[in-house]
Design a protein around this motif. Sequence first.
Motif, PDB file in Angstrom:
ATOM      1  N   ASN A  16      34.172  38.423 -27.565  1.00 45.58           N
ATOM      2  CA  ASN A  16      34.205  37.750 -26.276  1.00 45.58           C
ATOM      3  C   ASN A  16      35.300  36.689 -26.329  1.00 45.58           C
ATOM      4  O   ASN A  16      35.219  35.752 -27.116  1.00 45.58           O
ATOM      5  N   ILE A  17      36.300  36.811 -25.488  1.00 43.73           N
ATOM      6  CA  ILE A  17      37.447  35.905 -25.520  1.00 43.73           C
ATOM      7  C   ILE A  17      37.054  34.455 -25.212  1.00 43.73           C
ATOM      8  O   ILE A  17      37.726  33.531 -25.648  1.00 43.73           O
ATOM      9  N   THR A  18      35.948  34.242 -24.516  1.00 44.56           N
ATOM     10  CA  THR A  18      35.561  32.878 -24.151  1.00 44.56           C
ATOM     11  C   THR A  18      35.042  32.076 -25.335  1.00 44.56           C
ATOM     12  O   THR A  18      34.926  30.851 -25.238  1.00 44.56           O
ATOM     13  N   VAL A  19      34.748  32.733 -26.449  1.00 46.98           N
ATOM     14  CA  VAL A  19      34.280  32.011 -27.638  1.00 46.98           C
ATOM     15  C   VAL A  19      35.298  32.064 -28.778  1.00 46.98           C
ATOM     16  O   VAL A  19      35.013  31.640 -29.896  1.00 46.98           O
ATOM     17  N   TRP A  20      36.481  32.560 -28.488  1.00 46.60           N
ATOM     18  CA  TRP A  20      37.562  32.615 -29.472  1.00 46.60           C
ATOM     19  C   TRP A  20      37.934  31.199 -29.881  1.00 46.60           C
ATOM     20  O   TRP A  20      37.787  30.247 -29.114  1.00 46.60           O
ATOM     21  N   GLN A  21      38.435  31.039 -31.082  1.00 46.31           N
ATOM     22  CA  GLN A  21      38.849  29.718 -31.547  1.00 46.31           C
ATOM     23  C   GLN A  21      40.366  29.670 -31.640  1.00 46.31           C
ATOM     24  O   GLN A  21      40.957  30.272 -32.530  1.00 46.31           O
ATOM     25  N   ASP A  40      37.825  38.245 -16.187  1.00 45.33           N
ATOM     26  CA  ASP A  40      38.102  37.207 -15.196  1.00 45.33           C
ATOM     27  C   ASP A  40      36.815  36.467 -14.821  1.00 45.33           C
ATOM     28  O   ASP A  40      36.750  35.240 -14.845  1.00 45.33           O
ATOM     29  N   GLY A  41      35.789  37.215 -14.494  1.00 42.88           N
ATOM     30  CA  GLY A  41      34.509  36.609 -14.141  1.00 42.88           C
ATOM     31  C   GLY A  41      33.900  35.846 -15.302  1.00 42.88           C
ATOM     32  O   GLY A  41      33.355  34.753 -15.132  1.00 42.88           O
ATOM     33  N   ALA A  42      34.004  36.408 -16.509  1.00 46.30           N
ATOM     34  CA  ALA A  42      33.447  35.744 -17.696  1.00 46.30           C
ATOM     35  C   ALA A  42      34.127  34.409 -17.945  1.00 46.30           C
ATOM     36  O   ALA A  42      33.462  33.408 -18.255  1.00 46.30           O
ATOM     37  N   ILE A  43      35.444  34.360 -17.806  1.00 42.30           N
ATOM     38  CA  ILE A  43      36.187  33.110 -18.019  1.00 42.30           C
ATOM     39  C   ILE A  43      35.830  32.088 -16.947  1.00 42.30           C
ATOM     40  O   ILE A  43      35.589  30.918 -17.249  1.00 42.30           O
ATOM     41  N   HIS A  44      35.759  32.516 -15.701  1.00 42.86           N
ATOM     42  CA  HIS A  44      35.402  31.585 -14.621  1.00 42.86           C
ATOM     43  C   HIS A  44      33.976  31.064 -14.794  1.00 42.86           C
ATOM     44  O   HIS A  44      33.730  29.865 -14.602  1.00 42.86           O
ATOM     45  N   ARG A  45      33.037  31.929 -15.163  1.00 46.55           N
ATOM     46  CA  ARG A  45      31.650  31.474 -15.363  1.00 46.55           C
ATOM     47  C   ARG A  45      31.558  30.496 -16.524  1.00 46.55           C
ATOM     48  O   ARG A  45      30.936  29.437 -16.414  1.00 46.55           O
ATOM     49  N   ALA A  46      32.176  30.837 -17.646  1.00 46.13           N
ATOM     50  CA  ALA A  46      32.092  29.979 -18.832  1.00 46.13           C
ATOM     51  C   ALA A  46      32.873  28.678 -18.651  1.00 46.13           C
ATOM     52  O   ALA A  46      32.486  27.646 -19.193  1.00 46.13           O
ATOM     53  N   GLY A  47      33.966  28.726 -17.907  1.00 42.18           N
ATOM     54  CA  GLY A  47      34.801  27.542 -17.724  1.00 42.18           C
ATOM     55  C   GLY A  47      34.318  26.600 -16.646  1.00 42.18           C
ATOM     56  O   GLY A  47      34.753  25.452 -16.583  1.00 42.18           O
ATOM     57  N   ALA A  75      41.196  24.572 -18.986  1.00 44.91           N
ATOM     58  CA  ALA A  75      40.152  25.519 -19.377  1.00 44.91           C
ATOM     59  C   ALA A  75      38.771  25.101 -18.890  1.00 44.91           C
ATOM     60  O   ALA A  75      37.780  25.731 -19.251  1.00 44.91           O
ATOM     61  N   GLY A  76      38.695  24.055 -18.088  1.00 39.68           N
ATOM     62  CA  GLY A  76      37.387  23.626 -17.608  1.00 39.68           C
ATOM     63  C   GLY A  76      36.473  23.278 -18.773  1.00 39.68           C
ATOM     64  O   GLY A  76      36.834  22.481 -19.637  1.00 39.68           O
ATOM     65  N   LEU A  77      35.321  23.900 -18.829  1.00 37.31           N
ATOM     66  CA  LEU A  77      34.332  23.644 -19.879  1.00 37.31           C
ATOM     67  C   LEU A  77      34.617  24.407 -21.177  1.00 37.31           C
ATOM     68  O   LEU A  77      33.926  24.196 -22.177  1.00 37.31           O
ATOM     69  N   LEU A  78      35.594  25.295 -21.140  1.00 38.19           N
ATOM     70  CA  LEU A  78      35.942  26.067 -22.341  1.00 38.19           C
ATOM     71  C   LEU A  78      36.736  25.190 -23.315  1.00 38.19           C
ATOM     72  O   LEU A  78      37.468  24.293 -22.894  1.00 38.19           O
ATOM     73  N   PRO A  79      36.645  25.470 -24.611  1.00 35.25           N
ATOM     74  CA  PRO A  79      37.282  24.610 -25.615  1.00 35.25           C
ATOM     75  C   PRO A  79      38.756  24.919 -25.880  1.00 35.25           C
ATOM     76  O   PRO A  79      39.198  24.938 -27.018  1.00 35.25           O
TER      77      PRO A  79
END
Length: 184
Positions: A16-21, A40-47, A75-79
């Motif tokens: 899952n790209i949203t948890v990549w470091q 796209d949806g996963a990034i928007h939801r997680a961010g 990245a919003g809430l993403l790290p």
Amino acid sequence: MQITVNNVVISVSEGNITVWQGEMIVNASNSGLYGGGGVDGAIHRAGGPRIAEECAVIRQKQGGILPGEAALTTAGLLPFRGVIHTVGPIWKGGSAGETAILSKCYLSSLDLACSHGARSVAFPNISTGVYNFPKDLACRTALDSVITYVRERKSAELPLQRIEFICFEHDNAELYEAMLKDYS
């Protein structure tokens, strides 16, 4: 699987790209920069809403982005330091310049990452979902584009140290790993 080209590690992993470091991720967006489905949806939801708010500002300024182009948001809430949004081509049988547009997605995303001093960037499998780009051709296009980009740059021009292809689906990860071996 990984290779090193011009001191840049290029690798493939499944996940899952949203948890990549790393520093920046690329989003396979739509031209209106509205959070859609898939990655796209996963990034928007997680961010969270900040990414959507910044995408709205881009829409106001320039009306979105065309296929092959890229735009940067936080990245919003993403790290991450940022999210690079790029619009892949919709597959129309291969006679509408789809491969060149897909290549441009990778090149414009890399240009944007480098211009912001990113040391690492991760790509999803652009256009292979609802845009129906054939997975094997998309993989070859992605690898050719990224590896050629890295080979043609002088180290001083290239802050990147790591580029990773994050494949959500197992079959895509296997395809990327098999094709990446051709470049080692």
